[in-house]
Design a protein around this motif. Structure first.
Motif, PDB file in Angstrom:
ATOM      1  N   CYS A   1       0.858  -1.180   0.000  1.00 20.89           N
ATOM      2  CA  CYS A   1       0.000   0.000   0.000  1.00 20.89           C
ATOM      3  C   CYS A   1       0.897   1.234   0.000  1.00 20.89           C
ATOM      4  O   CYS A   1       1.778   1.369   0.860  1.00 20.89           O
ATOM      5  CB  CYS A   1      -0.902  -0.003   1.236  1.00 20.89           C
ATOM      6  N   MET A   2       0.693   2.135  -0.952  1.00 24.70           N
ATOM      7  CA  MET A   2       1.519   3.340  -1.059  1.00 24.70           C
ATOM      8  C   MET A   2       0.635   4.571  -0.896  1.00 24.70           C
ATOM      9  O   MET A   2      -0.444   4.657  -1.483  1.00 24.70           O
ATOM     10  CB  MET A   2       2.236   3.386  -2.405  1.00 24.70           C
ATOM     11  N   THR A   3       1.095   5.529  -0.072  1.00 21.67           N
ATOM     12  CA  THR A   3       0.372   6.786   0.120  1.00 21.67           C
ATOM     13  C   THR A   3       1.258   7.960  -0.294  1.00 21.67           C
ATOM     14  O   THR A   3       2.487   7.883  -0.226  1.00 21.67           O
ATOM     15  CB  THR A   3      -0.037   6.969   1.596  1.00 21.67           C
ATOM     16  N   ARG A   4       0.611   9.044  -0.691  1.00 27.64           N
ATOM     17  CA  ARG A   4       1.339  10.248  -1.092  1.00 27.64           C
ATOM     18  C   ARG A   4       0.679  11.457  -0.463  1.00 27.64           C
ATOM     19  O   ARG A   4      -0.539  11.629  -0.563  1.00 27.64           O
ATOM     20  CB  ARG A   4       1.340  10.385  -2.609  1.00 27.64           C
ATOM     21  N   HIS A   5       1.500  12.291   0.202  1.00 26.84           N
ATOM     22  CA  HIS A   5       0.986  13.484   0.859  1.00 26.84           C
ATOM     23  C   HIS A   5       0.523  14.491  -0.191  1.00 26.84           C
ATOM     24  O   HIS A   5       1.221  14.767  -1.170  1.00 26.84           O
ATOM     25  CB  HIS A   5       2.081  14.114   1.739  1.00 26.84           C
TER      26      HIS A   5
ATOM     27  N   GLN B   1       5.375   3.769   2.006  1.00 20.92           N
ATOM     28  CA  GLN B   1       4.985   2.459   1.491  1.00 20.92           C
ATOM     29  C   GLN B   1       4.920   1.456   2.634  1.00 20.92           C
ATOM     30  O   GLN B   1       5.765   1.449   3.525  1.00 20.92           O
ATOM     31  CB  GLN B   1       6.003   2.007   0.439  1.00 20.92           C
ATOM     32  N   SER B   2       3.890   0.622   2.610  1.00 28.04           N
ATOM     33  CA  SER B   2       3.726  -0.375   3.662  1.00 28.04           C
ATOM     34  C   SER B   2       4.617  -1.572   3.399  1.00 28.04           C
ATOM     35  O   SER B   2       5.232  -1.697   2.327  1.00 28.04           O
ATOM     36  CB  SER B   2       2.264  -0.840   3.709  1.00 28.04           C
ATOM     37  N   ASN B   3       4.696  -2.443   4.385  1.00 29.89           N
ATOM     38  CA  ASN B   3       5.384  -3.712   4.177  1.00 29.89           C
ATOM     39  C   ASN B   3       4.622  -4.528   3.143  1.00 29.89           C
ATOM     40  O   ASN B   3       3.417  -4.364   2.944  1.00 29.89           O
ATOM     41  CB  ASN B   3       5.477  -4.490   5.487  1.00 29.89           C
ATOM     42  N   SER B   4       5.317  -5.410   2.494  1.00 31.03           N
ATOM     43  CA  SER B   4       4.674  -6.223   1.462  1.00 31.03           C
ATOM     44  C   SER B   4       3.842  -7.335   2.103  1.00 31.03           C
ATOM     45  O   SER B   4       4.094  -7.769   3.225  1.00 31.03           O
ATOM     46  CB  SER B   4       5.730  -6.831   0.534  1.00 31.03           C
ATOM     47  N   ALA B   5       2.848  -7.750   1.367  1.00 34.05           N
ATOM     48  CA  ALA B   5       1.985  -8.844   1.821  1.00 34.05           C
ATOM     49  C   ALA B   5       1.588  -9.660   0.606  1.00 34.05           C
ATOM     50  O   ALA B   5       1.528  -9.152  -0.517  1.00 34.05           O
ATOM     51  CB  ALA B   5       0.753  -8.301   2.529  1.00 34.05           C
ATOM     52  N   ARG B   6       1.332 -10.923   0.834  1.00 35.53           N
ATOM     53  CA  ARG B   6       0.934 -11.799  -0.267  1.00 35.53           C
ATOM     54  C   ARG B   6      -0.517 -12.217  -0.088  1.00 35.53           C
ATOM     55  O   ARG B   6      -0.951 -12.577   1.010  1.00 35.53           O
ATOM     56  CB  ARG B   6       1.833 -13.028  -0.330  1.00 35.53           C
ATOM     57  N   LEU B   7      -1.249 -12.126  -1.174  1.00 32.36           N
ATOM     58  CA  LEU B   7      -2.644 -12.562  -1.186  1.00 32.36           C
ATOM     59  C   LEU B   7      -2.689 -14.048  -1.497  1.00 32.36           C
ATOM     60  O   LEU B   7      -2.114 -14.504  -2.484  1.00 32.36           O
ATOM     61  CB  LEU B   7      -3.433 -11.781  -2.247  1.00 32.36           C
ATOM     62  N   ILE B   8      -3.347 -14.777  -0.627  1.00 32.36           N
ATOM     63  CA  ILE B   8      -3.495 -16.211  -0.845  1.00 32.36           C
ATOM     64  C   ILE B   8      -4.914 -16.483  -1.318  1.00 32.36           C
ATOM     65  O   ILE B   8      -5.887 -16.198  -0.612  1.00 32.36           O
ATOM     66  CB  ILE B   8      -3.207 -17.004   0.446  1.00 32.36           C
ATOM     67  N   VAL B   9      -5.038 -16.972  -2.521  1.00 31.32           N
ATOM     68  CA  VAL B   9      -6.348 -17.293  -3.092  1.00 31.32           C
ATOM     69  C   VAL B   9      -6.488 -18.807  -3.122  1.00 31.32           C
ATOM     70  O   VAL B   9      -5.719 -19.499  -3.786  1.00 31.32           O
ATOM     71  CB  VAL B   9      -6.495 -16.716  -4.509  1.00 31.32           C
ATOM     72  N   SER B  10      -7.448 -19.297  -2.387  1.00 28.81           N
ATOM     73  CA  SER B  10      -7.646 -20.747  -2.317  1.00 28.81           C
ATOM     74  C   SER B  10      -8.967 -21.127  -2.962  1.00 28.81           C
ATOM     75  O   SER B  10      -9.868 -20.296  -3.128  1.00 28.81           O
ATOM     76  CB  SER B  10      -7.622 -21.216  -0.859  1.00 28.81           C
ATOM     77  N   ASP B  11      -9.092 -22.356  -3.331  1.00 26.34           N
ATOM     78  CA  ASP B  11     -10.342 -22.850  -3.893  1.00 26.34           C
ATOM     79  C   ASP B  11     -11.422 -22.854  -2.810  1.00 26.34           C
ATOM     80  O   ASP B  11     -11.129 -23.059  -1.626  1.00 26.34           O
ATOM     81  CB  ASP B  11     -10.158 -24.271  -4.431  1.00 26.34           C
ATOM     82  N   PRO B  12     -12.687 -22.617  -3.192  1.00 30.19           N
ATOM     83  CA  PRO B  12     -13.770 -22.641  -2.203  1.00 30.19           C
ATOM     84  C   PRO B  12     -13.839 -23.994  -1.504  1.00 30.19           C
ATOM     85  O   PRO B  12     -13.572 -25.035  -2.105  1.00 30.19           O
ATOM     86  CB  PRO B  12     -15.029 -22.389  -3.051  1.00 30.19           C
TER      87      PRO B  12
END
Length: 227
Positions: A10-14, A22-33
């Motif tokens: 996530c990046m913000t600008r004044h 900039q925030s720390n990185s994160a990974r999106l985990i997409v799993s099957d239903p």
């Protein structure tokens, strides 16, 4: 799932200084239903609607695979009718008719289980009252019986009037039936003749009917009640 192959930040600008963070990185985990049996999300127990109006019977469920639906009325599969339409939220009924009144079951199922919604629909018509017999001639000392038929609602309050005055049960007056719809009067006196009215009310709806009870040459009187 390609979205799960990337890292996200996530990046913000004044607004005024232009400084960015900039925030720390994160990974999106997409799993099957996850496979699951149907779970009811929306239901109903009772619905009332006036005749010719539209009504919806809610029935919505979650589950995976997506559940299938089937509707029954009074324990029989719902007959095809262009007024009935299954939507994502339930069963839509256009121009409801008194014959649509009944108990509805929404069956929901997939390969992992089933569920159901059970509710009752009441299609109401305007209240109508009919007193029978429509004309009564008798003599002093006789017994007179009147019956009040009410249509348009299963639930209503009923009152009897004689010449505009409310009738109460007594030794000579009996009111029988679930809603006191039968009026039985024994030992009629000459003063008991006149106009008898049955008045029914349900919520904001009301209706009445009148009959004449004539005893030995008594003059006919007419009364109107607006209770």
């Amino acid at each position: 799932m390609e979205d799960g192959l990337y890292n996200y930040r996530c990046m913000t600008r004044h607004r005024y200084t232009g400084e960015t963070r900039q925030s720390n990185s994160a990974r999106l985990i997409v799993s099957d239903p996850t496979n699951s049996a149907p779970h009811i999300l929306d239901s109903f127990e009772r619905r009332e609607v006036m005749a010719s109006h539209r009504v919806e019977l809610p029935c919505k469920a979650s589950g995976h695979p997506a559940p299938k639906y089937r509707w029954l009325k009074d324990n029989r599969p719902l007959e095809p009718d262009t007024r009935f339409r299954q939507s994502v939220t339930g069963l839509l009924i256009e121009r409801a008719q008194p014959s649509d009144t009944g108990t509805y079951v929404c069956e929901v199922w997939n390969g992992y289980g089933n569920a159901e919604v059970v509710g009752r629909l009441l299609v109401k018509e305007p209240l109508k009252v009919l007193v029978s017999p429509q004309k009564v001639k008798g003599s002093v000392g006789s017994q007179v019986s009147l019956s009040c038929g009410v249509t348009g609602s299963e639930e209503y309050q009923l009152s009897w009037y004689r010449n505009g005055e409310l009738i109460y049960p007594s030794n000579s007056v009996r009111m029988t039936g679930q809603n006191r719809e039968n009026l039985v009067m024994a030992g009629m006196a000459k003063s008991d003749g006149g106009a008898y009215q049955c008045f029914a009310r349900h919520g904001k709806m009301s209706a009445q009917d009148l009959v004449q009870v004539i005893l030995e040459g008594q003059k006919v009187q007419y009364f109107d009640i607006d209770k």
